[in-house]
Each structure stands twice: as structure tokens, then as C-alpha cells.
Design an enzyme around this catalytic site. Structure first.
Site, PDB file in Angstrom:
ATOM      1  N   CYS A  12       1.005  -1.294  -0.385  1.00  0.00           N
ATOM      2  CA  CYS A  12       0.318   0.423  -0.068  1.00  0.00           C
ATOM      3  C   CYS A  12       1.457   1.279  -0.152  1.00  0.00           C
ATOM      4  CB  CYS A  12      -0.713  -0.124   1.377  1.00  0.00           C
ATOM      5  SG  CYS A  12      -2.297  -1.331   1.537  1.00  0.00           S
ATOM      6  N   GLY A  38      -0.908   0.577  -4.954  1.00  0.00           N
ATOM      7  CA  GLY A  38      -2.032  -0.371  -4.812  1.00  0.00           C
ATOM      8  C   GLY A  38      -3.301   0.599  -5.590  1.00  0.00           C
ATOM      9  N   ASN A 112       1.113   0.951   5.676  1.00  0.00           N
ATOM     10  CA  ASN A 112       1.556  -0.130   4.718  1.00  0.00           C
ATOM     11  C   ASN A 112       2.682  -0.938   5.523  1.00  0.00           C
ATOM     12  OD1 ASN A 112       2.375  -0.532   2.465  1.00  0.00           O
ATOM     13  ND2 ASN A 112       4.224   0.620   2.407  1.00  0.00           N
ATOM     14  N   GLY A 113       2.147  -1.804   4.727  1.00  0.00           N
ATOM     15  CA  GLY A 113       2.907  -3.372   5.649  1.00  0.00           C
ATOM     16  C   GLY A 113       1.876  -4.445   6.155  1.00  0.00           C
ATOM     17  N   TYR A 252      11.735  -3.211  -8.002  1.00  0.00           N
ATOM     18  CA  TYR A 252      10.237  -3.038  -8.736  1.00  0.00           C
ATOM     19  C   TYR A 252       9.063  -2.034  -7.708  1.00  0.00           C
ATOM     20  CZ  TYR A 252       5.366  -5.448 -10.472  1.00  0.00           C
ATOM     21  OH  TYR A 252       4.393  -5.055 -10.656  1.00  0.00           O
ATOM     22  N   SER A 293       9.020  -0.996 -14.642  1.00  0.00           N
ATOM     23  CA  SER A 293       9.872  -1.009 -14.083  1.00  0.00           C
ATOM     24  C   SER A 293      11.059  -0.978 -14.257  1.00  0.00           C
ATOM     25  CB  SER A 293       9.218  -1.502 -12.912  1.00  0.00           C
ATOM     26  OG  SER A 293       9.268  -3.140 -13.921  1.00  0.00           O
ATOM     27  N   ASP A 355      13.816  -7.884 -17.771  1.00  0.00           N
ATOM     28  CA  ASP A 355      12.629  -7.363 -16.319  1.00  0.00           C
ATOM     29  C   ASP A 355      12.868  -8.233 -15.124  1.00  0.00           C
ATOM     30  OD1 ASP A 355       9.997  -8.032 -15.975  1.00  0.00           O
ATOM     31  OD2 ASP A 355       9.428  -9.171 -16.565  1.00  0.00           O
ATOM     32  N   ASP A 356      12.760  -7.291 -14.313  1.00  0.00           N
ATOM     33  CA  ASP A 356      13.197  -6.988 -12.995  1.00  0.00           C
ATOM     34  C   ASP A 356      13.062  -7.734 -11.761  1.00  0.00           C
ATOM     35  OD1 ASP A 356      10.194  -7.202 -11.930  1.00  0.00           O
ATOM     36  OD2 ASP A 356      10.080  -4.756 -12.576  1.00  0.00           O
ATOM     37  N   CYS A 392       7.033 -13.857   0.770  1.00  0.00           N
ATOM     38  CA  CYS A 392       7.029 -12.368   1.884  1.00  0.00           C
ATOM     39  C   CYS A 392       6.179 -12.007   2.940  1.00  0.00           C
ATOM     40  CB  CYS A 392       7.086 -11.081   1.134  1.00  0.00           C
ATOM     41  SG  CYS A 392       7.639  -9.202   1.629  1.00  0.00           S
ATOM     42  N   CYS A 450      13.278 -12.753   0.529  1.00  0.00           N
ATOM     43  CA  CYS A 450      12.391 -13.221  -0.576  1.00  0.00           C
ATOM     44  C   CYS A 450      13.487 -14.317  -1.381  1.00  0.00           C
ATOM     45  CB  CYS A 450      11.176 -12.826  -1.201  1.00  0.00           C
ATOM     46  SG  CYS A 450      12.140 -11.384  -2.018  1.00  0.00           S
TER      47      CYS A 450
HETATM   48  S1  SF4 Z   1      10.654 -10.531   1.758  1.00  0.00           S
HETATM   49 FE1  SF4 Z   1      11.526  -9.866  -0.235  1.00  0.00          FE
HETATM   50  S2  SF4 Z   1       9.475  -8.304  -1.096  1.00  0.00           S
HETATM   51 FE2  SF4 Z   1       9.314  -8.911   1.335  1.00  0.00          FE
HETATM   52  S3  SF4 Z   1      10.274  -7.262   2.278  1.00  0.00           S
HETATM   53 FE3  SF4 Z   1      12.058  -8.394   2.442  1.00  0.00          FE
HETATM   54  S4  SF4 Z   1      13.160  -8.247   0.775  1.00  0.00           S
HETATM   55 FE4  SF4 Z   1      11.133  -7.002   0.675  1.00  0.00          FE
END
Ligand code: SF4
Length: 473
Positions: A12, A38, A112-113, A252, A293, A355-356, A392, A450
Site C-alpha cells: 500500500c 495500490g 503500509n505493511g 520493482y 519498472s 525484466d525485474d 514475503c 525473498c
Molecule cells: S521478503 Fe522480499 S519483498 Fe518482502 S520485505 Fe523482504 S525483500 Fe521485500
């Protein structure tokens, strides 16, 4: 339960302003510049010092707000929110800011989160008599504040924040003040700026540029800013901080014209393209980036390799994003609607497609096919981040490990699955180097979970998808 937990995830954007006679109007412009964060809901709550008034709805900022609706929000302070919702977590009631009224006053919240202990806190609070109006994790904070007992509002907020785990950038507004809090890991970006005598806060600095505000600084992990008629005061609600800004913000999510912790997002992406070129050898005729992006990275890649950059893919504007949509068929339809190949650029050429990231592989497969259908002789897919192998838990819906294609496929298997002639990912070290926190002697740590599976916080079992729990055992 599962749907509820998964439905809590969101990515968000938040914007707030204090001390401006057109607070709601400025928040509207701020939200428009954060629209990429968002597109499924938007809202603004404003205060005139006596009451909080709110307008919110599902859809884009321009769909939710007419000029008349913005004018219905008088006052000198306002907070706003744009929302991205995953399957199961949508609905009008979850659109923020959330607004609560009680005998002691009103409270508006924008978040946001993602709170990783929201489910257990909710169970505790319900056991103590709380009744929740939404399925959003954000509401937990309102109940914790109101149950905070004696002390000032600020003490109650600090106590409530100390019970939360996970990622949060919170804007908390009463009739008389605006409070701004960032989690002890600083996972999501949040900055403070100034517009004349007024103070603003935003998820990204691009919002300051749009409204004409001057960037002051990034909010620090564990910091609570209190903004009221006396100005801005900075306090701490946590000393146990460990900055871990989300790396995907650079890769991204954020707009290229935003700066995060002193690093411009476009420049970081361009460097990631240059770094990827250093890590591989390729012979090709044109480089193209997947809009929007990946264009910065494609320019960097072209510069470093000497292969000309061309606009091989065009984005059809005014349709929503496809990062994750609720079903396979909708995702595929989304990609078809959004991108078109430029036949005159790719026909008869060996094309590097920058691509990202690759999440499920669906998008990459379709774009490769699109380029080949338009006459590309070869399509070499170059990804400016490492394979995403882990979900994530901090507000980005990268799905379950089961659905992340890199979690179960080798690079070669994935190359075959997307139909590319070659597939290369940037290394973790290369990505860190490209973003460049170390070079500018910044002590800003990064979350890379991630890619690496090393999460900056403890991961509670109630956050996980059951399949992922099995994999962790
Ligand atoms: S797991 Fe990946 S998408 Fe989630 S906060 Fe960490 S770096 Fe960002």
C-alpha cells in the site's frame, strides 16, 4: 482462517499532511502519485480540529474522489491511503484509512505493511471482548491503543506499537495531532517533508515532488513522530532497531523518481542492469525492457554491453497492474491487455528482454511468446534480481512458496518453462552492489529474505501458509 491470514497481506501507500488549509486536496494529489502502490481502494480522512471526516471507496483515486467529495473534507490535517488487496482481503470495510469513534475522541489509521502477529493479537483481543469491524490487520492497532489504559494518547500509542511484530509504516491521526510510526526494522519506506509551514509524510518521495514539498529526511526505524500545533517532535518507541529496507522497493515497487535512503530508484535499477551485463556474456541485436519498472535496468544493460536499447514492448496505459491477480486466467488476460510487442523493432532480431523479477513465470512466458510471435529470432531473458524462492511476510503478496516458480524449478527448468533461449538472474551480491548502500557508506541494511530465506524478524507460525509450515519443519 487461512483465507483471513492470507487476505491480510497488502502492499500500500500512505500520505499525510498537517498544518495546511487544503490538507485533503493535497492528500488527494499525494495519493495520485502513490497510485502504483495500490489500485483497489483509496481513502482520505481529514480533521478540522473538532471532528474527523472520511471518504473512501474501492477503485483508483480518481474513481473514488470527485472534486465535490474532496471538498467535503475540510480541515488542516489529513491522512490518505491507497490499497492493494489480495484474494479474500478486499471489500469496502477494509479500505483505509480506518476511522474509529469513541467517547474519548476519534482516531484514523493508515497502514503500509503487514503485521505478522495480527492473528494471535486478534484472538487475544477478541477473548477480552473486542469486536472487529474488518479483516484487516490494521484494526488491531486501534484496539490496542484504546485498551492502552492510562497515560496520554502518545503513551497509549507507544505501548500498542511495542506489541506489534512485522512491517508497518503507520499514520495515526486524532482531531489534534498526527503520529507517524515506522517498525523497528524499517521494512517499508517512509519519509517526512515540508510544504511551507506544513509537514507531510509519504511512502515515497515522489509524492513530495508532486505537491511541491521539500524532502526533510527518512523516518527512522522505531521512531514515533508527533506532529501538532507545536511542530514536529521525534521520540522512540523501540531502541532495538535493525534497519532492513525492502530490496524489492528498489527492484520493482517504487517509482523511478523516488529516493529511498538517499538512493534514487531509477539509478539503482540502471546500475542493476549494468551489473547484470558484467555477470554474463551475450550476443544480441537489441535490448528491450518490460515497461515500466524494467526500462531503467534495460538502459543500463544496453549501455554496458553496447547493444542498442529499443522500445520493443509498449504498455497499454490505463489498465491496472498484473504483479499478482487473483486467478491464473485473470493474470493471463491482464498481461495480454497490457503489453504489445513492437514488430518493427523485434522482427528478425535476437532480443534481450530485461525484466525485474519472475514470480510465478506466467508473465515471462507470455511476453517471450509475444516477442517470438512478433518475429523475434531469439529471446534472452535477463532478470535484474535473484530468483524469488521464499514468500514475503511483510506486506508484499509474493504468494506461497508453492506458487513461486523459482522455489521448485532450477534456472534451466525455468528457462524451458518460459520458452526463452537463455535465462540469467542477477546474483544477490550483484544486487546489493547495484543498489549501493555500502558505497555511500550508509548503514542502511536491506531485507533480501525473498531471495535468501533470511528474514530480518522472527517468523511466527500463524503468518505462514500451511504448505510453507510443512516445508519449514
Ligand atoms: S521478503 Fe522480499 S519483498 Fe518482502 S520485505 Fe523482504 S525483500 Fe521485500
Amino acid at each position: 482462517m487461512l483465507a483471513e491470514v492470507r487476505g491480510l497481506n497488502e502492499e500500500c501507500g500512505v500520505f499525510g499532511i498537517w498544518g495546511h488549509e487544503d490538507a485533503a486536496q493535497i492528500t488527494y494529489y499525494g495519493l495520485q502519485s502513490l497510485q502504483h502502490r495500490g489500485q483497489e481502494g483509496a481513502g482520505i480522512v481529514a480533521t478540522d480540529g473538532k471532528h474527523l471526516h472520511g471518504v473512501k471507496g474501492e477503485g483508483l483515486v480518481t474513481e473514488v474522489f470527485t472534486q465535490k467529495k474532496v471538498q467535503e473534507l475540510p480541515g488542516f490535517g489529513a491522512i490518505g491511503h491507497v490499497r492493494y488487496t489480495t484474494a479474500g482481503g478486499g471489500g469496502y470495510e477494509n479500505v483505509q484509512p480506518l476511522l474509529f469513534h469513541s467517547q474519548s475522541g476519534s482516531l484514523a489509521l493508515a497502514h503500509n505493511g503487514n503485521l505478522i502477529n495480527a492473528t494471535s493479537l486478534k484472538h487475544q483481543l477478541e477473548g477480552q471482548g473486542s469486536i472487529f469491524q474488518t479483516t484487516s490487520d490494521t484494526e488491531v492497532l486501534a484496539h490496542l491503543i484504546r485498551r492502552g489504559g492510562f497515560g496520554t494518547m502518545k503513551d497509549q500509542v507507544k505501548h500498542a506499537l511495542s506489541m506489534l511484530k512485522g512491517a508497518y509504516a503507520f499514520l495515526i491521526m486524532t482531531e489534534h495531532e498526527l503520529m507517524v510510526a515506522l517498525d523497528p526494522n524499517g521494512l517499508r519506506p517512509l519519509s517526512i517533508g515540508q510544504l511551507g509551514e506544513a509537514f507531510c509524510v509519504a511512502s515515497e518521495t515522489c509524492a513530495f515532488d508532486i505537491v511541491g514539498a521539500k524532502f526533510i529526511r527518512d523516518v527512522e526505524p522505531g521512531e514515533l513522530l508527533i506532529i501538532n500545533k507545536d511542530g514536529v517532535r521525534s521520540e522512540r518507541f523501540s531502541m532495538a532497531t535493525n534497519q532492513s529496507i525492502c530490496t524489492m522497493e528498489y527492484v520493482y515497487f517504487s517509482r523511478p523518481d523516488s529516493d529511498i535512503h538517499g538512493i534514487n530508484v531509477h539509478s539503482a535499477r540502471k546500475r542493476s542492469g549494468i551489473q547484470l551485463a558484467k555477470e554474463m556474456n551475450i550476443e544480441a541485436d537489441v535490448v528491450t525492457g518490460v515497461p515500466d519498472s524494467s526500462i531503467s535496468a534495460a538502459i543500463g544493460f544496453a549501455e554496458a554491453t553496447g547493444i542498442p536499447y529499443e522500445m520493443g514492448l509498449i504498455k497499454n496505459r490505463y489498465v491496472g497492474r498484473t504483479f499478482i491477480q487473483p486467478s491464473q486466467s485473470l493474470r493471463e488476460q491482464g498481461v495480454k491487455m497490457k503489453l504489445s510487442p513492437v514488430r518493427g523493432v523485434v522482427e528478425g532480431k535476437r532480443v534481450v528482454m530485461v525484466d525485474d523479477s519472475i514470480v510465478r513465470g506466467t508473465t515471462s512466458r507470455r511476453i517471450v511468446k509475444m516477442l517470438k510471435d512478433a518475429g523475434a529470432l531469439e529471446v534472452h531473458v535477463c532478470i535484474t534480481s535473484p530468483p524469488i524462492k521464499n514468500p514475503c511476510y511483510y506486506g508484499i503478496d509474493t504468494s506461497t512458496r508453492e506458487e513461486l516458480i523459482s522455489a521448485s524449478h532450477s534456472v534451466e527448468e525455468l528457462r524451458q518453462a518460459i520458452g526463452a533461449d537463455s535465462l540469467t538472474f542477477l546474483s544477490v551480491e550483484g544486487l546489493i552492489e547495484a543498489i549501493g548502500h555500502e558505497k555511500q557508506n550508509s548503514h542502511c541494511g536491506q531485507c533480501l529474505a525473498c531471495f535468501t530465506g533470511e528474514y530480518p524478524t522472527e517468523i511466527l507460525p500463524d503468518t505462514m501458509h500451511p504448505h510453507d509450515k510443512e516445508l519449514m519443519c
